[in-house]
Design a protein around this motif. Structure first.
Motif, mmCIF file in Angstrom:
data_model
loop_
_atom_site.group_PDB
_atom_site.id
_atom_site.type_symbol
_atom_site.label_atom_id
_atom_site.label_comp_id
_atom_site.label_asym_id
_atom_site.label_seq_id
_atom_site.Cartn_x
_atom_site.Cartn_y
_atom_site.Cartn_z
ATOM 1 N N LEU A 4 0.818 -1.215 0.000
ATOM 2 C CA LEU A 4 0.000 0.000 0.000
ATOM 3 C C LEU A 4 0.849 1.261 0.000
ATOM 4 C CD1 LEU A 4 -2.918 -0.651 2.523
ATOM 5 C CD2 LEU A 4 -3.146 -0.147 0.087
ATOM 6 N N LYS A 5 0.308 2.325 -0.602
ATOM 7 C CA LYS A 5 0.925 3.638 -0.491
ATOM 8 C C LYS A 5 0.799 4.134 0.955
ATOM 9 C CE LYS A 5 0.009 4.909 -5.297
ATOM 10 N NZ LYS A 5 -0.707 5.818 -6.222
ATOM 11 N N PRO A 6 1.603 5.119 1.364
ATOM 12 C CA PRO A 6 1.597 5.573 2.765
ATOM 13 C C PRO A 6 0.216 5.925 3.315
ATOM 14 C CG PRO A 6 3.466 6.500 1.621
ATOM 15 C CD PRO A 6 2.658 5.785 0.572
ATOM 16 N N ASN A 7 -0.649 6.510 2.483
ATOM 17 C CA ASN A 7 -1.997 6.861 2.941
ATOM 18 C C ASN A 7 -3.052 5.876 2.442
ATOM 19 O OD1 ASN A 7 -1.351 9.242 4.420
ATOM 20 N ND2 ASN A 7 -1.033 10.299 2.474
ATOM 21 N N GLY A 8 -2.599 4.712 2.014
ATOM 22 C CA GLY A 8 -3.509 3.741 1.444
ATOM 23 C C GLY A 8 -4.394 3.066 2.472
ATOM 24 N N GLY A 9 -5.431 2.389 1.967
ATOM 25 C CA GLY A 9 -6.361 1.708 2.856
ATOM 26 C C GLY A 9 -6.734 0.342 2.327
ATOM 27 N N ALA A 55 -4.820 -8.156 14.900
ATOM 28 C CA ALA A 55 -3.906 -8.346 13.775
ATOM 29 C C ALA A 55 -3.705 -7.043 13.005
ATOM 30 C CB ALA A 55 -4.436 -9.441 12.852
ATOM 31 N N LEU A 56 -4.755 -6.249 12.869
ATOM 32 C CA LEU A 56 -4.622 -4.954 12.197
ATOM 33 C C LEU A 56 -3.643 -4.055 12.940
ATOM 34 C CD1 LEU A 56 -8.332 -4.250 11.205
ATOM 35 C CD2 LEU A 56 -6.401 -4.336 9.615
ATOM 36 N N LYS A 57 -3.812 -3.953 14.230
ATOM 37 C CA LYS A 57 -2.922 -3.114 15.037
ATOM 38 C C LYS A 57 -1.487 -3.618 14.967
ATOM 39 C CE LYS A 57 -2.365 -1.103 19.643
ATOM 40 N NZ LYS A 57 -2.916 -1.024 21.025
ATOM 41 N N ASP A 58 -1.320 -4.922 15.044
ATOM 42 C CA ASP A 58 0.016 -5.508 14.996
ATOM 43 C C ASP A 58 0.700 -5.253 13.661
ATOM 44 O OD1 ASP A 58 2.064 -7.242 16.259
ATOM 45 O OD2 ASP A 58 1.574 -8.601 14.612
ATOM 46 N N ALA A 59 -0.093 -5.164 12.589
ATOM 47 C CA ALA A 59 0.461 -4.931 11.258
ATOM 48 C C ALA A 59 0.657 -3.449 10.959
ATOM 49 C CB ALA A 59 -0.440 -5.553 10.203
ATOM 50 N N GLY A 60 0.234 -2.569 11.869
ATOM 51 C CA GLY A 60 0.420 -1.138 11.673
ATOM 52 C C GLY A 60 -0.767 -0.424 11.079
ATOM 53 N N PHE A 61 -1.958 -1.025 11.179
ATOM 54 C CA PHE A 61 -3.174 -0.401 10.662
ATOM 55 C C PHE A 61 -4.031 0.146 11.798
ATOM 56 C CE2 PHE A 61 -2.254 -3.220 7.072
ATOM 57 C CZ PHE A 61 -2.550 -2.405 5.994
ATOM 58 N N GLN A 110 -1.817 5.333 8.005
ATOM 59 C CA GLN A 110 -1.562 6.574 8.748
ATOM 60 C C GLN A 110 -2.895 7.181 9.168
ATOM 61 O OE1 GLN A 110 0.999 9.140 6.464
ATOM 62 N NE2 GLN A 110 2.705 7.697 6.500
ATOM 63 N N SER A 111 -3.388 6.742 10.286
ATOM 64 C CA SER A 111 -4.691 7.201 10.757
ATOM 65 C C SER A 111 -4.768 7.079 12.270
ATOM 66 C CB SER A 111 -5.810 6.374 10.112
ATOM 67 O OG SER A 111 -7.040 6.603 10.754
ATOM 68 N N LYS A 112 -5.449 8.039 12.889
ATOM 69 C CA LYS A 112 -5.681 7.992 14.334
ATOM 70 C C LYS A 112 -7.165 8.147 14.653
ATOM 71 C CE LYS A 112 -1.093 9.759 15.575
ATOM 72 N NZ LYS A 112 -0.333 10.815 16.301
ATOM 73 N N LYS A 113 -7.999 7.945 13.635
ATOM 74 C CA LYS A 113 -9.436 8.098 13.825
ATOM 75 C C LYS A 113 -9.985 7.028 14.763
ATOM 76 C CE LYS A 113 -10.688 10.250 9.403
ATOM 77 N NZ LYS A 113 -11.544 10.106 8.190
ATOM 78 N N SER A 114 -11.023 7.397 15.493
ATOM 79 C CA SER A 114 -11.735 6.419 16.296
ATOM 80 C C SER A 114 -12.580 5.535 15.373
ATOM 81 C CB SER A 114 -12.650 7.115 17.311
ATOM 82 O OG SER A 114 -11.900 7.886 18.219
ATOM 83 N N LEU A 115 -12.835 4.326 15.817
ATOM 84 C CA LEU A 115 -13.595 3.379 15.006
ATOM 85 C C LEU A 115 -15.059 3.818 14.897
ATOM 86 C CD1 LEU A 115 -13.807 0.635 13.528
ATOM 87 C CD2 LEU A 115 -14.346 -0.378 15.756
ATOM 88 N N GLN A 116 -15.561 3.849 13.686
ATOM 89 C CA GLN A 116 -16.970 4.109 13.417
ATOM 90 C C GLN A 116 -17.656 2.784 13.094
ATOM 91 O OE1 GLN A 116 -17.786 6.332 9.842
ATOM 92 N NE2 GLN A 116 -19.926 6.712 10.389
#
Length: 240
Positions: free
Chosen positions: A144-149, A165-171, A197-203
């Motif tokens: 993924l690109k730096p701002n990719g999703g 697993a997402l957190k462990d992988a850096g997501f 690259q995100s710090k948003k709360s989960l919606q």
């Protein structure tokens, strides 16, 4: 029910004795619509017949590449989606220097210890052992690109593992939605959107209920709209 005009029909060749796409992929694409952008570079991981890539090209004119481990499915995906580039290989060995804006996946998510099918094609498509979640997400990040999703779906019963697993992988998981067979039944599928690259709360979006009655054909209004807007048709073949 008032509906907008249907988009062009997408026809997909699929092996009769292999894994055929189901509503999970259509629900995932509908979920991912809010994040996709016109002309984006997209990778479909474990593409099967190419359903997600075909929808991305038709509705968003995306530049699509697809990865599929099974040679027969890969072959059919290239026929079904000629505008896409299909890589017949294990995604864990895939890497592209240009990298992607978005990655989509309906991965195999049945637990590895569940009794495997005698059909090896079905095992590849369904059993987590063919693409372990933790390894998949780390490989997704590399591509993924730096701002990719990434938008993907998974067994709702395993969602605790998914977030870890997402957190462990850096997501960071930004949006989630759960799919329920009926209002009275537990969720069976989780759909998740996560970015690097995100710090948003989960919606957590309102749930998607697939049926409104006791019959399998009693689709909810939202599901009817999803089928209408995707407009796909499966053509079963016996051999290649």
């Amino acid at each position: 029910m008032a509906q907008t005009q249907r988009p062009p029909l997408i026809r997909l060749y699929q092996l009769r004795d292999g894994y055929c796409y189901n509503s999970d992929s259509l629900f995932l694409f509908d979920f991912a619509r809010r994040f996709l952008k016109k002309g984006a570079r997209i990778l479909d991981v474990g593409c099967g017949s190419g359903i997600l890539g075909a929808l991305c090209i038709r509705d968003f004119d995306c530049r699509v590449e697809m990865v599929e481990k099974d040679p027969d499915s890969s072959f059919l995906a290239q026929i079904n989606v000629p505008r896409a580039k299909v890589h017949c290989m294990d995604f864990l060995e895939f890497w592209d220097e240009e990298k992607f804006d978005f990655i989509l996946s309906n991965p195999p998510f049945y637990r590895a210890e569940i009794l495997p099918s005698k059909n090896q094609k079905l095992n590849l498509a369904r059993n987590e052992s063919s693409l372990p979640l933790e390894l998949m997400l780390k490989q997704v990040k590399r591509n993924l690109k730096p701002n990719g999703g990434v938008a993907f779906c998974y067994d709702a019963k395993e969602v605790h593992r998914v977030f870890y697993a997402l957190k462990d992988a850096g997501f960071n998981a930004e949006v989630a939605r759960f799919v329920h067979p009926r209002e009275s039944q537990n969720a069976t599928l989780a759909m998740i959107w996560a970015r690097i690259q995100s710090k948003k709360s989960l919606q957590v979006l309102p749930p998607l209920f697939t049926h409104i009655g006791s019959q399998q054909t009693d689709n909810s209004l939202e599901v009817q709209k999803i089928y209408h807007s995707c407009n796909t048709y499966s053509i079963k073949i016996d051999q290649i």
